[in-house]
Design a protein around this motif. Structure first.
Motif, short mmCIF file in Angstrom:
data_model
loop_
_atom_site.label_atom_id
_atom_site.label_comp_id
_atom_site.label_asym_id
_atom_site.label_seq_id
_atom_site.Cartn_x
_atom_site.Cartn_y
_atom_site.Cartn_z
N MET A 103 39.13 34.00 43.26
CA MET A 103 38.89 33.00 42.22
C MET A 103 38.58 31.63 42.83
O MET A 103 37.71 30.89 42.33
N GLU A 104 39.26 31.26 43.90
CA GLU A 104 38.97 29.99 44.58
C GLU A 104 37.58 29.99 45.19
O GLU A 104 36.85 29.00 45.12
N THR A 105 37.19 31.12 45.76
CA THR A 105 35.84 31.24 46.33
C THR A 105 34.79 31.13 45.25
O THR A 105 33.76 30.46 45.42
N ALA A 106 35.03 31.78 44.11
CA ALA A 106 34.09 31.72 43.00
C ALA A 106 33.96 30.30 42.46
O ALA A 106 32.86 29.81 42.17
N ALA A 107 35.09 29.63 42.33
CA ALA A 107 35.08 28.27 41.77
C ALA A 107 34.39 27.27 42.68
O ALA A 107 33.93 26.21 42.23
N ALA A 108 34.30 27.58 43.98
CA ALA A 108 33.67 26.68 44.94
C ALA A 108 32.15 26.78 44.93
O ALA A 108 31.46 25.99 45.59
#
Length: 418
Positions: A103-108
């Motif tokens: 999710m953090e990778t997607a949000a970046a």
């Protein structure tokens, strides 16, 4: 056709079904245009690592990064995409950590980036991120209840989506406003994107649905927090653009198996890729169809093949079960119903290589299965009642062990009538 010929043919058909869903063979044809900037990859499922490897092979000159999570012992070497491993079918802390990283990778991702989501069966348990205040331990309890409930996969996914921050479009919302393309391998009846890994990149179509009948079915042991969340319908979700591409499906795998049958001079009939219900009941029904063909020479004359896919269920009830998965239970029920029919052989296996939680993909039966079981001290009917099909087929040497196939288009069943 001898018994050995029948067994060899069944195994060739199974191999063709699995090969038709191999990411290395099918993924490249479904890729979008190469991006001029970054390509960020996220994903989850039993095939996620193999799909990531296939993507890197297809696009060696693209700036690729990202993270995917797959089942323990399903990782393969990758150069640019990080592969995490977690538990399946019951989630664990490693899966929660991977879900947060994904999710953090997607949000970046930025507006000019291309995000490719690699989604396959098993992604639901591999990427758990429960809605607060539900804890991971409570989510695990719910998951175990679902697995033994006898609910259809459709109803299970209604529960999973509502209890998750990732499923039901959660991953897609994290990616916005970057461009998102989903490449998926289907393991569900009807190839519904909302059901594959519980739909992390598509809106939840049951967001506003009353789930009280399902809650009642799960019973009083359902954790209070989960019950409260499930009985609170969420708002209908705003539709968003979805570029969702199926790269492998159960139907395509059944068609590949049918081609092998035709090449061997047999008449294949595909009964469907979405057969559901209790595994033992389907075994009885399939025995009836096969014996009808053997006796009446209709709808096609032997030698003939009945092919089917889908996901059956095994309802345990209050009894302590033995060992076995839905495919071996189906086969044991089929064998008991056939009662040693001289001209019928069958194979059933999970295309991911793991039937339930055991180390076998499935098994194979023939006219002598019951007699051989009795010779080693096994009572087929007794083992069927105890949901102990694995133990019987292990003793008779009829289990099929492939190891992880790194793909998953659900179950493959073939019944051969000589």
């Amino acid at each position: 056709m001898t018994d050995d010929d029948a067994t060899a043919l069944l195994r060739r058909m199974m191999a063709a079904a699995i090969e038709a869903a191999d990411p290395a063979a099918v993924l490249a044809a479904h890729l979008p245009e190469k991006p001029t900037g970054r390509c960020i990859v996220v994903g989850a499922g039993k095939s996620a690592a193999a799909m990531a490897q296939a993507l890197e092979t297809a696009w060696p000159d693209v700036d690729i990064s990202g993270v995917v999570v797959t089942r323990y012992e399903h990782a393969v070497p990758t150069k640019k995409i990080t592969v995490r491993e977690a538990a399946h079918p019951v989630p664990d802390a490693a899966g929660l950590a991977a879900a947060r990283e994904i999710m953090e990778t997607a949000a970046a991702a930025g507006e000019g980036d291309l995000v490719i989501a690699l989604i396959s069966g098993g992604g639901s348990s591999l990427m758990p991120m429960p809605v607060a205040p539900l804890t991971l331990n409570e989510k695990i309890i719910v998951n175990k209840m679902l697995l033994s409930s006898g609910l259809t996969i459709e109803d299970m996914n209604k529960v999973r989506r509502r209890l998750s921050l990732v499923k039901g479009g959660g991953l897609a919302r994290a990616v916005h406003p970057a461009k998102l393309v989903t490449l998926a391998i289907s393991d569900v009846p009807g190839d519904d994107p909302a059901a594959i890994a519980s739909g992390p990149t598509v809106p939840d179509p049951t967001a506003g649905e009353d789930l009280s009948p399902i809650v009642d079915r799960l019973g009083p042991d359902l954790p209070h927090v989960a019950r409260s969340i499930l009985l609170t319908p969420t708002k209908e979700q705003t539709p968003f653009d979805v570029d969702y591409r199926l790269i492998a499906t159960p139907q395509l795998s059944l068609e590949a198996a049918a081609r092998v049958a035709r090449e061997a001079g047999l008449a294949p009939t595909i009964l469907g890729d979405a057969l559901e219900g209790e595994a033992r009941e389907l075994g009885i029904a399939m025995a009836g169809m096969a014996t009808w063909i053997a006796r009446q020479k209709a709808p096609s004359s032997p030698p003939a093949i009945l092919l089917s896919g889908g996901e059956t269920t095994v309802s345990i009830g209050g009894k302590k079960p033995g060992r076995g998965g839905r495919n071996t239970e189906f086969l044991l029920s089929l064998a008991v119903a056939l009662n040693g029919h001289a001209n019928i052989h069958a194979l059933a296996a999970d295309t991911d290589g793991i039937d339930g939680t055991e180390d076998a993909a499935g098994a194979i039966i023939g006219p002598d299965t019951l007699a051989r079981a009795q010779r080693v001290g096994m009572s087929p009917k007794h083992h069927l009642v105890r949901h102990d099909s694995y133990t019987l087929f292990d003793a008779t040497g009829d289990l099929i062990r492939t190891g992880p196939t790194l793909t998953n288009v659900n179950d493959f069943r073939a019944v051969l009538v000589r």
